[in-house]
Structure formats: C-alpha cells, structure tokens
Design a protein around this motif. Structure first.
Motif, short mmCIF file in Angstrom:
data_model
loop_
_atom_site.label_atom_id
_atom_site.label_comp_id
_atom_site.label_asym_id
_atom_site.label_seq_id
_atom_site.Cartn_x
_atom_site.Cartn_y
_atom_site.Cartn_z
N PHE A 164 0.84 -1.20 0.00
CA PHE A 164 0.00 0.00 0.00
C PHE A 164 0.87 1.25 0.00
CE2 PHE A 164 -2.15 3.46 2.13
CZ PHE A 164 -3.36 3.52 1.46
N SER A 165 0.47 2.21 -0.84
CA SER A 165 1.22 3.46 -0.96
C SER A 165 0.30 4.65 -0.70
CB SER A 165 1.82 3.58 -2.37
OG SER A 165 2.31 4.88 -2.60
N ASN A 166 0.72 5.53 0.20
CA ASN A 166 -0.05 6.75 0.45
C ASN A 166 -0.06 7.66 -0.77
OD1 ASN A 166 -0.79 6.24 3.17
ND2 ASN A 166 1.27 6.82 3.86
N LYS A 167 0.94 7.51 -1.62
CA LYS A 167 1.05 8.35 -2.82
C LYS A 167 -0.15 8.18 -3.73
CE LYS A 167 4.29 9.18 -6.64
NZ LYS A 167 5.58 8.76 -7.25
N ILE A 168 -0.68 6.95 -3.83
CA ILE A 168 -1.84 6.69 -4.69
C ILE A 168 -3.04 6.23 -3.88
CG2 ILE A 168 -0.44 6.16 -6.72
CD1 ILE A 168 -0.89 3.18 -6.10
N ASP A 169 -2.88 6.12 -2.55
CA ASP A 169 -3.93 5.66 -1.64
C ASP A 169 -4.43 4.27 -2.05
OD1 ASP A 169 -5.42 6.13 0.69
OD2 ASP A 169 -7.20 6.70 -0.47
N ALA A 170 -3.50 3.44 -2.47
CA ALA A 170 -3.84 2.10 -2.96
C ALA A 170 -2.55 1.30 -3.10
CB ALA A 170 -4.57 2.18 -4.30
N VAL A 171 -2.68 0.05 -3.53
CA VAL A 171 -1.51 -0.78 -3.80
C VAL A 171 -1.04 -0.59 -5.24
CG1 VAL A 171 -0.64 -3.16 -3.87
CG2 VAL A 171 -2.24 -2.47 -2.07
N ILE A 172 -2.00 -0.48 -6.16
CA ILE A 172 -1.68 -0.35 -7.58
C ILE A 172 -2.63 0.66 -8.21
CG2 ILE A 172 -3.17 -2.31 -8.18
CD1 ILE A 172 -1.17 -2.99 -10.43
N LYS A 173 -2.12 1.37 -9.20
CA LYS A 173 -2.93 2.34 -9.93
C LYS A 173 -2.74 2.13 -11.43
CE LYS A 173 -3.78 7.33 -10.42
NZ LYS A 173 -3.42 8.69 -9.91
N ALA A 174 -3.85 2.11 -12.15
CA ALA A 174 -3.82 2.00 -13.61
C ALA A 174 -4.29 3.31 -14.22
CB ALA A 174 -4.71 0.86 -14.08
N ILE A 175 -3.55 3.79 -15.19
CA ILE A 175 -3.94 5.00 -15.94
C ILE A 175 -4.12 4.59 -17.40
CG2 ILE A 175 -3.33 7.34 -16.59
CD1 ILE A 175 -1.54 7.45 -14.11
N LEU A 176 -5.36 4.60 -17.83
CA LEU A 176 -5.72 4.15 -19.18
C LEU A 176 -6.17 5.34 -20.02
CD1 LEU A 176 -6.36 1.78 -21.18
CD2 LEU A 176 -8.64 1.72 -20.15
N LYS A 177 -5.61 5.43 -21.22
CA LYS A 177 -5.97 6.51 -22.15
C LYS A 177 -6.44 5.88 -23.45
CE LYS A 177 -3.85 10.35 -24.74
NZ LYS A 177 -2.61 11.10 -24.99
N ASN A 178 -7.68 6.16 -23.84
CA ASN A 178 -8.16 5.73 -25.16
C ASN A 178 -9.38 6.56 -25.55
OD1 ASN A 178 -10.47 4.56 -23.94
ND2 ASN A 178 -9.44 2.59 -23.69
N LYS A 179 -9.95 6.25 -26.69
CA LYS A 179 -11.10 7.01 -27.18
C LYS A 179 -12.41 6.29 -26.90
CE LYS A 179 -8.60 9.47 -30.82
NZ LYS A 179 -8.54 9.81 -32.28
N LEU A 180 -12.39 5.30 -26.04
CA LEU A 180 -13.59 4.54 -25.72
C LEU A 180 -14.29 5.16 -24.52
CD1 LEU A 180 -15.25 1.98 -26.30
CD2 LEU A 180 -13.77 0.76 -24.72
N ASN A 181 -15.51 5.65 -24.72
CA ASN A 181 -16.29 6.23 -23.62
C ASN A 181 -17.08 5.11 -22.97
OD1 ASN A 181 -17.73 7.80 -21.88
ND2 ASN A 181 -18.95 8.84 -23.44
N TYR A 182 -16.52 4.53 -21.90
CA TYR A 182 -17.14 3.37 -21.27
C TYR A 182 -18.49 3.71 -20.64
CZ TYR A 182 -12.54 1.15 -21.65
OH TYR A 182 -11.36 0.63 -22.12
N PHE A 183 -18.59 4.90 -20.04
CA PHE A 183 -19.79 5.27 -19.30
C PHE A 183 -20.09 6.75 -19.51
CE2 PHE A 183 -17.27 2.18 -16.91
CZ PHE A 183 -18.11 1.09 -16.99
#
Length: 350
Positions: free
Chosen positions: A308-327
């Motif tokens: 766990f990292s206070n930097k991201i307030d989690a264990v792992i962080k994913a940053i996804l960039k695309n043109k798909l509007n999921y919601f």
C-alpha cells in the motif's frame, strides 16, 4: 436418437457490467479467446452417509459456484473493462481536444464488494452465460509474442444461451498488444531492453461461499473480496548489480535494514488507440536469483510484491488513455454510492 449438430469452431468471450449483483446485463464487448476453463462446477450434490448399507442412498443439491479462467490477447480497449472489474474504483475525465478519455483506476482500499459482470462464452454449439461474475484474479503476462491476460472468475449461476454469429460480436477496434509495445521502468529507469518476460498478478482472494449465506439459496448472493495481493515475476538480462543490491538492501550483502523499496511502472503503447500505465510506487523484491548454467547467457529471475502506498492511496494504480467512452457518468465506485449509474447506450468504439 442423439440430435447431433454440425461441428464448428466459434469461441468468444463477452462481458457486460451488472447494475445489481447477479442480474443479467447485455454484453458491451467481445474478445477472441485463446482458452477458457470457466464452466459449470463439479460435485454439486451432497451425499448423506447413513448406516443402512455400504453405499450412499440419499443425495441433495449442494452449493453451486461456477468458476474458471479465460485467457486472451490484450488490447487497449477491452482491458479497461477487466481492470475496472478487478480493481473496483475509477474516475473518468475527458475527452480532450484529440477525443481521448483518461481513466484512473485503483484497488478498493477498504471495501469488500467488487463490481460484477455477466460473462458470455461461445463454445461451438451454445453460448455459456454466467451471471454474478467477479474477478478473483487478473494476470498479465508478457514474453516474446502477444501480451496475454488471464482472468479468473467466480460466478453465481450459469445457463445456456444461443450462440451468436461472428458478425454480431462487438470486437475491439484496437489491435492486440505484443512484446515490443511494452516497457518497464524500475525506480524511474527504463529497463525494457533488458526485459525477457514479465508476469503481473492482481489477486482479490474472493470468497464466494461466504456469499451463499447459509440459508435460502444454493447460489452466491454476493461475492466478497479478501486481501488484495499484487505480485510480479520477471526475468532481466544480468548486466547490473542493481537488482541484487536492492534485494540485499546494501552494496556488498544483506543489510540490517532489509530490502530496498522501488517503484515499478509497466506501460503499454497502442499508438493511436491509446496507452496504459500500471504503477506500483512501493514494491519489494522477494527473490533475485542469478544461477549460471554452462555457457548460457546469464539472466536474473526476480519475484516480488507491491505494498500500500499513500502516494496513490492504494496498492496499484492503472492510468488508461483511449477514445472509448465506457460510461456517461464521470466518477465510479461500484456499490459504494446509491448514485452509481450505468448507461451502456453511450459507448463508442471510435
């Protein structure tokens, strides 16, 4: 007489996010699978061991929990759905001037309830449908060909559906990723040229039996998450002592202070279709093995885990960039707020 059908090969994996656990949702994405073990459970009857004879006389239906894995070649569009289901928290921003959306996803810090999905599996003669599917584990593996994801699901129920025609499958526009689309950074330094292979595992340690509740149903009414464990295994060319020294915590051998922490970033570049970064700010090597054999080129086999990292307030962080509007709504924490809303009609594959 057995009613036989003409043999064919038509195997696919479809997914739809559920608004309410176990309530069937329409598929919004399909993938071409490499393999799958997701199936009906085994030994679902409970025998009564009585004393009237040597053989069992009575059986009753027991707990029913379909589960198994699906493996497919990763692309920058479909992986978003799987990361959302695995991690549970995300935000959406955009589109920017180039019509890209940014999704930032982290594992749930305290919540025990994960998002659920309806899974559709084409199996040549029928479509095997699973409701209440939660991700027990997501494994990403990169070697010398395609990057593959193996998703382990635990589900509530399964049923038979009609096999779809290939033309009706909503397949990703983005191409499958291969080894040269990947990069690895260790403590800010690019090590892609040294990378031989890599496996990242996100394990939710889910408990489906607890969701049965003990009475009223033989099917899970909810699937609970346990401890999240994020681990990695990688082979690197052995051309520096840096990894061994990080494991030791010192230059010349093991230090009293223990192993050194380092940040790991795994990135995937899909060109015009987008990109993905998986960040683990705090990782520790649990093994760094350098073992010569004959005259073979030396490599180092490394395994470790993220904390766990206070930097991201989690264990792992994913940053996804695309043109798909999921919601359509901007912030999502499934089941964390009564205001959570999914409108799957606004999805764009452009």
């Amino acid at each position: 007489m057995i009613d036989r059908e003409d043999p064919q090969i038509l195997r696919y994996f479809g997914i739809g996010l559920e608004k309410d656990y176990g309530k069937k949702s329409s598929p919004v994405q399909f993938m071409d699978i490499a393999s799958s073990s997701l199936d009906s459970p085994t030994e679902t009857e409970i025998d009564y061991t009585g004393g009237l004879s040597r053989g069992a006389r009575v059986h009753r239906p027991g707990a029913y929990i379909p589960e198994g894995d699906i493996t497919y070649a990763v692309d920058i569009h479909s992986i978003g759905y799987l990361l959302m289901l695995t991690l549970g928290n995300w935000t959406q921003s955009g589109p920017d001037k180039d019509n890209y959306y940014i999704y930032e996803m982290t594992n749930k810090k305290n919540g025990l309830v994960l998002p659920s999905a309806t899974v559709y599996l084409g199996k040549d003669l029928f479509e095997h449908q699973f409701t209440g599917a939660c991700v027990d584990q997501l494994e990403l593996s990169i070697e010398d060909e395609y990057a593959e994801a193996t998703i382990s699901f635990k589900t509530s129920k399964d049923k038979k559906g009609s096999l779809r025609k290939e033309k009706d499958l909503i397949l990703p526009e983005a191409y499958p990723l291969v080894f040269y689309d990947m990069n690895l950074k260790l403590d800010g330094e690019s090590r892609g040229a040294d990378l031989e292979n890599l496996t990242l595992t996100i394990n939710n340690n889910t408990d489906a039996e607890a969701g049965i509740g003990g009475a009223g149903s033989r099917f899970p009414q909810m699937i609970y998450a346990g401890d999240i464990e994020v681990s990695f295994d990688l082979d690197l060319a052995f051309n520096t002592m840096k990894e061994k020294e990080s494991f030791w915590g010192g230059k010349d051998g093991p230090a009293k202070s223990g192993s050194k922490e380092q940040e790991i970033i795994i990135s995937m570049d899909s060109g015009k279709y987008g990109s993905l970064e998986l960040k683990m700010p705090r990782t520790v090597y649990q093994e760094v093995a350098v073992q010569p054999e004959g005259r073979d080129r030396l490599t180092q086999s490394i395994s470790g885990k993220a904390y766990f990292s206070n930097k991201i307030d989690a264990v792992i962080k994913a940053i996804l960039k695309n043109k798909l509007n999921y919601f359509t709504n901007a912030v999502h924490d499934l089941y964390g707020s009564a205001k959570t809303n999914f409108d799957m009609t606004n999805i764009s594959l452009g």
